[in-house]
Write a protein that holds these residues in place. Structure first.
Motif, PDB file in Angstrom:
ATOM      1  N   ARG A   1      -0.150   0.497   1.800  1.00 24.08           N
ATOM      2  CA  ARG A   1      -0.006   0.018   3.169  1.00 24.08           C
ATOM      3  C   ARG A   1       0.462   1.194   3.999  1.00 24.08           C
ATOM      4  NH1 ARG A   1      -2.735  -3.374   1.795  1.00 24.08           N
ATOM      5  NH2 ARG A   1      -2.669  -5.625   2.100  1.00 24.08           N
ATOM      6  N   ASN A   2       0.363   1.026   5.322  1.00 23.27           N
ATOM      7  CA  ASN A   2       0.745   2.085   6.240  1.00 23.27           C
ATOM      8  C   ASN A   2       2.243   2.390   6.083  1.00 23.27           C
ATOM      9  OD1 ASN A   2       1.084   3.791   8.382  1.00 23.27           O
ATOM     10  ND2 ASN A   2       0.449   2.359   9.958  1.00 23.27           N
TER      11      ASN A   2
ATOM     12  N   HIS B   1       6.564  -0.733   8.732  1.00 23.49           N
ATOM     13  CA  HIS B   1       5.101  -0.663   8.751  1.00 23.49           C
ATOM     14  C   HIS B   1       4.431  -1.107   7.461  1.00 23.49           C
ATOM     15  CE1 HIS B   1       3.960   1.486  12.524  1.00 23.49           C
ATOM     16  NE2 HIS B   1       5.273   1.567  12.573  1.00 23.49           N
TER      17      HIS B   1
ATOM     18  N   GLN C   1       4.989  -3.441   5.382  1.00 20.67           N
ATOM     19  CA  GLN C   1       5.246  -4.789   4.878  1.00 20.67           C
ATOM     20  C   GLN C   1       3.990  -5.437   4.328  1.00 20.67           C
ATOM     21  OE1 GLN C   1       7.864  -7.450   7.309  1.00 20.67           O
ATOM     22  NE2 GLN C   1       7.718  -5.718   8.706  1.00 20.67           N
TER      23      GLN C   1
ATOM     24  N   GLY D   1       3.885  -9.200   3.178  1.00 21.32           N
ATOM     25  CA  GLY D   1       4.675 -10.406   2.938  1.00 21.32           C
ATOM     26  C   GLY D   1       6.119 -10.023   2.658  1.00 21.32           C
TER      27      GLY D   1
ATOM     28  N   VAL E   1      -4.107 -13.455   0.503  1.00 21.85           N
ATOM     29  CA  VAL E   1      -3.986 -13.931   1.890  1.00 21.85           C
ATOM     30  C   VAL E   1      -4.586 -12.882   2.809  1.00 21.85           C
ATOM     31  CG1 VAL E   1      -2.414 -14.677   3.719  1.00 21.85           C
ATOM     32  CG2 VAL E   1      -1.849 -15.138   1.328  1.00 21.85           C
ATOM     33  N   ARG E   2      -5.557 -13.278   3.586  1.00 23.56           N
ATOM     34  CA  ARG E   2      -6.195 -12.352   4.506  1.00 23.56           C
ATOM     35  C   ARG E   2      -5.238 -11.872   5.605  1.00 23.56           C
ATOM     36  NH1 ARG E   2     -12.259 -12.121   5.473  1.00 23.56           N
ATOM     37  NH2 ARG E   2     -12.825 -12.804   3.376  1.00 23.56           N
ATOM     38  N   GLU E   3      -5.302 -10.594   5.905  1.00 16.65           N
ATOM     39  CA  GLU E   3      -4.525  -9.994   7.014  1.00 16.65           C
ATOM     40  C   GLU E   3      -3.023 -10.212   6.888  1.00 16.65           C
ATOM     41  OE1 GLU E   3      -6.024  -9.857  11.095  1.00 16.65           O
ATOM     42  OE2 GLU E   3      -7.435 -11.413  10.522  1.00 16.65           O
ATOM     43  N   LEU E   4      -2.534 -10.320   5.636  1.00 18.17           N
ATOM     44  CA  LEU E   4      -1.086 -10.538   5.470  1.00 18.17           C
ATOM     45  C   LEU E   4      -0.344  -9.257   5.821  1.00 18.17           C
ATOM     46  CD1 LEU E   4       0.988 -12.661   4.611  1.00 18.17           C
ATOM     47  CD2 LEU E   4       0.966 -11.634   2.341  1.00 18.17           C
TER      48      LEU E   4
ATOM     49  N   LEU F   1       1.234 -20.222   5.682  1.00 18.03           N
ATOM     50  CA  LEU F   1       0.421 -19.033   5.979  1.00 18.03           C
ATOM     51  C   LEU F   1      -0.989 -19.384   6.453  1.00 18.03           C
ATOM     52  CD1 LEU F   1       1.532 -16.587   3.142  1.00 18.03           C
ATOM     53  CD2 LEU F   1       2.270 -16.644   5.533  1.00 18.03           C
TER      54      LEU F   1
ATOM     55  N   ASP G   1      -2.198  -0.771  16.007  1.00 19.33           N
ATOM     56  CA  ASP G   1      -2.086   0.372  15.096  1.00 19.33           C
ATOM     57  C   ASP G   1      -0.993   0.200  14.042  1.00 19.33           C
ATOM     58  OD1 ASP G   1      -4.109   1.894  15.939  1.00 19.33           O
ATOM     59  OD2 ASP G   1      -2.924   3.241  17.202  1.00 19.33           O
ATOM     60  N   PHE G   2      -0.165  -0.793  14.238  1.00 19.70           N
ATOM     61  CA  PHE G   2       1.015  -0.938  13.380  1.00 19.70           C
ATOM     62  C   PHE G   2       0.657  -0.966  11.897  1.00 19.70           C
ATOM     63  CE2 PHE G   2       4.446  -3.332  11.314  1.00 19.70           C
ATOM     64  CZ  PHE G   2       5.565  -2.703  11.827  1.00 19.70           C
ATOM     65  N   SER G   3      -0.405  -1.702  11.569  1.00 24.05           N
ATOM     66  CA  SER G   3      -0.774  -1.861  10.150  1.00 24.05           C
ATOM     67  C   SER G   3      -1.978  -0.998   9.783  1.00 24.05           C
ATOM     68  CB  SER G   3      -1.081  -3.334   9.868  1.00 24.05           C
ATOM     69  OG  SER G   3      -2.154  -3.776  10.679  1.00 24.05           O
TER      70      SER G   3
ATOM     71  N   VAL H   1      -4.814  -3.574   9.137  1.00 18.20           N
ATOM     72  CA  VAL H   1      -4.823  -4.677   8.173  1.00 18.20           C
ATOM     73  C   VAL H   1      -4.772  -6.006   8.932  1.00 18.20           C
ATOM     74  CG1 VAL H   1      -3.511  -5.805   6.328  1.00 18.20           C
ATOM     75  CG2 VAL H   1      -3.744  -3.304   6.356  1.00 18.20           C
ATOM     76  N   ARG H   2      -3.915  -6.045   9.960  1.00 22.06           N
ATOM     77  CA  ARG H   2      -3.791  -7.274  10.754  1.00 22.06           C
ATOM     78  C   ARG H   2      -4.511  -7.063  12.077  1.00 22.06           C
ATOM     79  NH1 ARG H   2       1.120  -7.090   7.828  1.00 22.06           N
ATOM     80  NH2 ARG H   2       2.144  -5.684   9.293  1.00 22.06           N
ATOM     81  N   SER H   3      -5.807  -7.300  12.074  1.00 22.64           N
ATOM     82  CA  SER H   3      -6.594  -7.017  13.275  1.00 22.64           C
ATOM     83  C   SER H   3      -6.545  -8.176  14.270  1.00 22.64           C
ATOM     84  CB  SER H   3      -8.027  -6.669  12.902  1.00 22.64           C
ATOM     85  OG  SER H   3      -8.577  -7.691  12.108  1.00 22.64           O
ATOM     86  N   SER H   4      -6.368  -9.393  13.807  1.00 28.12           N
ATOM     87  CA  SER H   4      -6.358 -10.523  14.742  1.00 28.12           C
ATOM     88  C   SER H   4      -4.959 -10.743  15.309  1.00 28.12           C
ATOM     89  CB  SER H   4      -6.833 -11.790  14.040  1.00 28.12           C
ATOM     90  OG  SER H   4      -5.872 -12.224  13.092  1.00 28.12           O
TER      91      SER H   4
ATOM     92  N   ALA I   1      -2.937 -13.041  13.091  1.00 29.07           N
ATOM     93  CA  ALA I   1      -2.247 -12.437  11.946  1.00 29.07           C
ATOM     94  C   ALA I   1      -0.989 -11.712  12.372  1.00 29.07           C
ATOM     95  CB  ALA I   1      -3.183 -11.481  11.213  1.00 29.07           C
TER      96      ALA I   1
ATOM     97  N   ARG J   1       1.677 -14.283  13.250  1.00 25.30           N
ATOM     98  CA  ARG J   1       2.150 -14.851  11.977  1.00 25.30           C
ATOM     99  C   ARG J   1       3.075 -13.870  11.265  1.00 25.30           C
ATOM    100  NH1 ARG J   1      -2.222 -15.893   7.382  1.00 25.30           N
ATOM    101  NH2 ARG J   1      -2.068 -13.626   7.308  1.00 25.30           N
ATOM    102  N   GLN J   2       2.710 -12.585  11.300  1.00 24.03           N
ATOM    103  CA  GLN J   2       3.566 -11.569  10.686  1.00 24.03           C
ATOM    104  C   GLN J   2       4.955 -11.585  11.334  1.00 24.03           C
ATOM    105  OE1 GLN J   2       3.782  -9.460   8.258  1.00 24.03           O
ATOM    106  NE2 GLN J   2       5.539  -8.295   9.006  1.00 24.03           N
TER     107      GLN J   2
ATOM    108  N   HIS K   1       8.023 -13.059   9.206  1.00 22.89           N
ATOM    109  CA  HIS K   1       8.980 -12.019   8.836  1.00 22.89           C
ATOM    110  C   HIS K   1      10.376 -12.430   9.311  1.00 22.89           C
ATOM    111  CE1 HIS K   1      10.646  -7.700   9.231  1.00 22.89           C
ATOM    112  NE2 HIS K   1      10.780  -8.116   7.995  1.00 22.89           N
TER     113      HIS K   1
END
Lengths: 157, 268, 377
Positions: free
Chosen positions: B228-229, B239, B241, B243, B265-268, C255, C309-311, C318-321, C324, C327-328, C332
């Motif tokens: 992950r980033n 950055h 994370q 889950g 899980v997509r886009e978690l 989720l 750009d965070f993810s 990773v979280r383009s929508s 998401a 939800r993150q 969190h």
């Protein structure tokens, strides 16, 4: 039989059907570069590799025959024999010395017709092999390694 | 104390493939703590920034090295360094592969693409003590033969089985063609007493771990490396994370029993 | 720590003297003051700058100053800033590096030139937020050294909450309008016929020394009773609440809830909620080089999980929508924060509700997720 072959068939087929199938197997020892079948040919046999490698290929005029996939120990070589019109979709050639079980496809098909239970077991086994091959082909379509994704090897920058 | 990079000299630079370079590094002064295989460093390229890079060689065996694929400004800069240049390094960070619990058991290493680099010191560790482990197998998948790293080493490693397969063979290739999971059926291992170590693109990790679990390898003995980033590597930037995990702290190497529900899980 | 000093009372002059004493010690005193139509946190030269006679009116997406007749200085709830502005600043240099013509590179850590802060008017919710950031930034294996240095030297004077806002919900996050331990001095503001005064509890030896340095008297029963009664009353006057369920489990099981689509349709992913949140700690880093190219600096700045750009990983986020990313943020805050740092990440200050340009209300979203989970059961 090598443990790995037992294992593969064991997962795929109940023991009584497996033993019935193996009873009609013929042990073969093939030299490298032996062509097992050619695209468009009549699919009347199939093999389970005990040792060695078989390449599935496709004939392209004017080009070195591209290898689609290689099959090794425990793998089923050929499935077109189970589905009409029983015609090979690709070619297959040994790339090493290959020891294998060879099966008479016509005989296996007759056994399937005679015994519905056995037929279902064989169908399920081949179906599972096919689903694996399909998934593998799909994975390669994505060209995973072509994208920069690879662990911590450049990260996000 | 905010971790500040420690200057390291590039003492050797080897081009592995068209896109990857391996840098051997030695501390200019103060040395970092010993890295364990699977751990990573934050590597600084002067004026460009820092990126996380796992070690492809550790101090104990052959000296510290990183295998870098140029995919961005920092990695491009690092790949372009020359012997004698100085880069900054901080670490070691994160979890390691942990070979120790695999003592007496079969060791199965599955690598996709450049994912072989972080596994390399683990393989060397297992092969250095052949009596301590069961059968050691190394399975590698790559895009083309030209994309294979450690190609010569692969031929020399005294494993029980080494399998290399490519998606697209070139004219000189006489080896296997297909996905790396296909080699699982050929490697000698007893699922009940095997530890598997998997690294590569995430879909390859998922497919391999699923296949291994189906073959009976317990999920907690399938160790996978996550990516992950990462910006700070010290658990403060948020950055990386995934889950409940901070991958820089709780990873990168985790058991499949932990990774599986998160990666599904997509886009978690 | 064994501080047994009995409660005391400060009057208006005592409060003035308190600020003067802190300034005299060389501390940078930061507290609430009216500026740009809001009660902001800024450096105070004297107690006169406190927002005497000002209150606030809050709603989802709404913040207004209102005049108060009673002249109270702390009868307002959370404003747009929190103490992280000072303890965990929006931009901070981490280290710099220099390269000589011969190619030698040296790295120099930033020595935190931290002022000795004295925070006056820390709300109990914000005191809990500081404790949460302490865990995140100093409680793990590595310490954020800049934060740690500033935090250790900071003096905290809390003021209990007697006027919760319509967006407040601290009680339902396990908190309340009275300050938990962690303060040096805790004040409760009392304004009635007996005058404008502050009941003082002492929380540390440094707090005790400070109290000694300013004119004060022992607490009288009437002041104590009034102070306690108004704080108790505040407990029952929270404008909002989170559903009284295991939020950690609810988030973990939600989720794939449909509600995320609903909130994502309203969320602008602007990141305001993360900027105003007193616990949100995420940062990114950037490299800044001078014109010679031989001097480079590593800067840290606030970042938001709502930023695309965070993810970012390799080729994309990773979280383009937006779904998401919302939800993150929420999962969190209420759930995975427990896994990572052993506490919840929400103190119920209500800032994210008031400062959301779309008026998204965290309590409403959690309630909807709870209802959805109940319906599915």
């Amino acid at each position: 039989m090598t443990p790995s072959i037992t294992l593969r068939l064991e997962h795929a087929m109940p023991v009584e059907h497996r033993e019935r199938l193996l009873r009609i197997a013929r042990e073969v020892d093939l030299k490298p570069d032996t062509r097992l079948f050619e695209e468009g040919g009549h699919a009347d046999r199939f093999w389970i590799v005990r040792d060695g490698t078989v390449a599935l290929d496709m004939h392209v005029p004017g080009r070195r025959t591209p290898v689609i996939e290689t099959l090794g120990t425990g793998d089923l070589v050929g499935w077109s024999w189970l589905f009409e019109p029983y015609v090979w979709q690709l070619g297959a050639v040994t790339t090493t010395r290959v020891r294998a079980y060879e099966f008479d496809a016509v005989a296996v098909r007759l056994m399937c017709d005679d015994d519905a239970e056995f037929g279902r077991a064989v169908g399920r086994w081949v179906g599972r092999v096919l689903s694996h091959r399909l998934n593998a082909a799909r994975a390669r379509l994505v060209d995973l390694y072509g994208s920069p994704a690879a662990f911590l090897s450049g990260g996000a920058g | 104390m905010t971790a500040v990079p420690v200057p390291h000299l590039v003492v050797d630079r080897r081009r592995d493939t068209a896109e990857t370079v391996t840098l051997r590094l030695e501390p200019v002064g103060e040395a970092l703590a010993e890295f364990a295989p699977g751990q990573f460093a934050m590597v600084h390229c002067f004026g460009r920034g820092e990126i996380p890079l796992s070690v492809s060689s550790v101090q104990g065996t052959g000296g510290l090295a990183h295998t870098i694929r140029s995919v961005g400004a920092v990695s491009d800069g690092l790949c372009a360094t020359r012997v004698g240049d100085v880069v900054g390094l901080r670490g070691p960070y994160g979890t390691s592969w942990e070979l120790e619990p695999a003592r007496g058991q079969d060791v199965l290493v599955v690598a996709g693409g450049i994912g072989l680099a972080p596994l390399r010191p683990l393989i060397l560790g297992a092969l250095a003590e052949p009596e301590a482990y069961g059968r050691v197998s190394v399975l590698v998948g790559a895009r083309t033969p030209a994309d294979l790293i450690s190609r010569e080493e692969l031929e020399q490693w005294a494993t029980a089985y080494t399998g290399v397969t490519v998606d697209w063979p070139d004219t000189g290739w006489h080896g296997d063609v297909g996905v790396v999971t296909q080699l699982l059926g050929r490697a000698p291992f007893d699922p009940d007493r095997t530890w598997a170590f998997v690294c590569g693109p995430e879909p390859m990790i998922r497919a391999t771990a699923r296949d291994l679990a189906q073959r009976g390898v317990p999920p907690e003995r399938i160790r996978v490396s996550l990516e992950r980033n990462m910006r700070c590597a010290t658990g403060h930037c948020g950055h990386c994370q995934l889950g409940p995990l901070l991958v820089c702290r709780d990873g990168p190497v985790v058991g499949w029993e932990q990774a599986q529900p998160l990666l599904s899980v997509r886009e978690l | 720590m064994s501080v047994t000093t009995a409660p005391a009372v400060l009057d208006r002059d005592g409060l003035d003297a308190l600020v003067t004493a802190l300034v005299g010690q060389g501390r940078t005193v930061v507290g609430p003051t009216v500026r740009d139509g809001a009660i902001v946190l800024a450096e105070l030269a004297s107690a006169d700058a406190l927002p005497f006679g000002w209150g606030v009116e809050l709603e989802a997406g709404r913040y207004r100053l209102v005049r108060r007749e009673d002249g109270a200085a702390f009868a307002h709830s959370a404003g747009p800033q929190s103490w992280k502005t000072f303890l965990h600043p929006a931009r901070e240099r981490l280290w710099s590096a220099d390269r000589t013509p011969e190619g030698h590179v040296s790295f120099t850590p930033e020595e935190p030139a931290a002022p000795d802060y004295a925070f006056l008017g820390v709300r109990p919710c914000d005191l809990r937020a500081v404790a949460i950031q302490d865990r995140v930034l100093t409680g793990g294996r590595y310490e954020d050294s800049g934060y740690g240095a500033r935090r250790r030297r900071a003096l905290l004077i809390s003021v209990d909450c007697v006027e919760p806002g319509a967006t407040c919900f601290c009680v339902s996050t396990g908190g309340g309008p009275a300050a938990d331990p962690g303060y040096d001095l805790a004040l409760t503001e009392v304004v009635d016929g007996d005058g404008h005064r502050f009941l003082v509890r002492v929380g540390s030896e440094e707090g005790a020394r400070l109290l000694e340095a300013v004119p004060h008297r022992g607490a009288d029963p009437a002041t104590e009773t009034t102070a306690r009664a108004s704080v108790d009353a505040a407990r029952d006057r929270m404008g909002r609440s989170l559903p009284p369920v295991d939020l950690r489990a609810l988030m973990g099981a939600s989720l794939d809830a449909e509600r995320w689509d609903d909130v994502a349709a309203r969320c602008l992913t602007c990141g305001n909620c993360t900027m105003v949140c007193p616990t949100c700690f995420c940062v990114t880093t950037e490299e800044v080089t001078d014109l010679t190219g031989d001097h480079t600096e590593r800067w840290q700045r606030w970042d938001s999980c709502f930023d695309l750009d965070f993810s970012y990983l390799h080729e994309g986020p990773v979280r383009s929508s937006g779904k998401a990313r919302y939800r993150q943020w929420l999962t969190h805050k209420l759930s995975t924060w427990h896994d990572q740092f052993g506490t919840s990440g929400c103190v119920g200050c209500g800032r994210c509700i008031a400062w959301c340009p779309a008026g998204i209300d965290i309590t409403e979203e959690v309630a909807a997720l709870h209802t959805e989970s109940e319906t599915e059961r």
